[in-house]
Design an enzyme around this catalytic site. Structure first.
Site, short mmCIF file in Angstrom:
data_model
loop_
_atom_site.label_atom_id
_atom_site.label_comp_id
_atom_site.label_asym_id
_atom_site.label_seq_id
_atom_site.Cartn_x
_atom_site.Cartn_y
_atom_site.Cartn_z
CG ASP A 2 -0.15 -0.38 2.50
OD1 ASP A 2 1.12 -0.40 2.46
OD2 ASP A 2 -0.97 -0.61 3.57
CG ASP B 115 -8.56 -1.09 12.14
OD1 ASP B 115 -7.92 -1.73 11.76
OD2 ASP B 115 -9.19 -0.06 11.61
CG HIS C 230 -5.83 -1.92 9.18
ND1 HIS C 230 -6.14 -0.97 9.44
CD2 HIS C 230 -4.52 -2.09 8.75
CE1 HIS C 230 -4.97 -0.09 9.86
NE2 HIS C 230 -3.94 -0.93 9.33
CD GLU D 256 -8.62 1.41 7.78
OE1 GLU D 256 -8.44 0.46 8.89
OE2 GLU D 256 -7.99 2.29 8.19
C1 GLP Z 1 -0.28 0.46 8.46
C2 GLP Z 1 -0.22 -0.39 7.37
C3 GLP Z 1 -0.39 -1.73 7.89
C4 GLP Z 1 0.29 -2.21 8.99
C5 GLP Z 1 -0.13 -1.38 10.07
C6 GLP Z 1 0.25 -1.39 11.59
O1 GLP Z 1 -1.90 0.89 8.46
N1 GLP Z 1 -0.92 -0.02 6.18
O2 GLP Z 1 0.37 -2.57 6.44
O3 GLP Z 1 0.15 -3.56 9.27
O4 GLP Z 1 -0.15 0.10 9.71
O5 GLP Z 1 1.29 -0.84 11.69
P1 GLP Z 1 2.37 -1.10 12.84
O6 GLP Z 1 3.18 -2.21 12.38
O7 GLP Z 1 3.14 0.15 12.84
O8 GLP Z 1 1.67 -1.31 14.02
#
Ligand code: GLP
Length: 258
Positions: A67, A136, A138, A143
């Site tokens: 993404d 959440d 995702h 989402e």
């Molecule tokens: C973002 C990314 C996800 C990732 C999530 C969790 O939303 N798009 O791919 O898994 O953050 O982030 P973190 O690893 O910093 O908790």
């Protein structure tokens, strides 16, 4: 889903790196699906170490990132292009043209999304997809309420995601509202998936994903449908799993556990 519980984040990262290395050793021109966020940082550090100390070779590897924020140029320090370059790509020997990341600045998102999906197919599909999980539930930026059959597209971020990610920006107003993201359906087509999570803050999302019903309200729960998905967790992230004893019992008997 195979569940592996480690004591520390460092051990989670090392185990994940062993999974990546196993795939690359079996198929030097493998296609990897990569994630951003703080979770895979330790994995990327370990891969860089393995490249430098043990000769782990990326010269034939192709990568596709999940993404990117819409509106952030590649040079923006919070863009996922910047993140990937700084935290992995510039430290390993992957050819620059083999690292694909969705564009946050294209003037035709629909065409770009279709091209990205086609590029993945033309490269033979993703052999191993690395995932983190949002608070959440995702995966990528799918989402809650995202279709479990979704493909690469533009997605509006949930309020919780904007708040969670605001720590990286000067203020919550600066966090982009839209992202371009692989869909849940795109992700499920990877031949193998490894979901990583660490810290107590992820415990509820992880429990819902692994042991709750398959639901659009936690898009990581769709991984329950995958035939070769593994979840590597540290103990705080595993804290709300009802079947924890069982997973650990299996893990103790698995000769090839990472
Ligand atoms: C973002 C990314 C996800 C990732 C999530 C969790 O939303 N798009 O791919 O898994 O953050 O982030 P973190 O690893 O910093 O908790």
């Amino acid at each position: 889903m195979e569940v592996i519980v480690k004591e520390t984040y460092e051990q989670v990262s090392q185990a994940a790196a062993r999974v990546v290395a196993r795939v690359l050793n079996a198929k030097p021109n493998a296609v990897l699906g990569l994630a951003t966020g703080s979770t895979p940082l330790g994995l990327y550090q370990e891969l860089i170490r393995m490249h430098k100390d043990e000769g782990l070779d990326f010269s034939q590897v192709t990568t596709f990132n999940l993404d990117e924020y819409v509106g952030l140029p590649k040079s923006h320090p919070q863009s996922y292009h910047y993140f990937m370059r700084e935290n992995l790509l510039k430290h390993i020997n992957i050819p620059k043209q083999n690292a694909y990341i969705p564009s946050g600045t294209t003037d035709n998102y629909e065409a770009f999304c279709a091209w990205y999906e086609q590029r993945i197919r033309d490269c033979g599909g993703i052999d191993l997809q690395v995932l983190g999980i949002g608070g959440d539930g995702h995966i990528a930026f799918n989402e809650p309420s995202s279709s479990l059959g979704s493909r690469t597209r533009i997605k509006t971020l949930a309020r919780q995601t904007i708040e969670d990610n605001a720590r990286f920006f000067n203020s919550p107003d600066e966090v982009p509202i839209y992202a371009i993201t692989m869909g849940v359906g795109t992700i499920l087509e990877a031949r193998e998936i490894v979901l990583l999570a660490n810290g107590e803050k992820k415990a509820q999302a992880v429990a819902n994903a692994l042991e709750g019903p398959i639901t659009t309200m936690n898009t990581a729960s769709a991984l329950q449908l995958h035939r070769k998905a593994m979840c590597i967790l540290d103990r705080p992230a595993a804290g709300k799993l009802k079947m924890l004893d069982y997973y650990e019992w299996i893990q103790a008997k698995m000769p090839n556990a990472p």
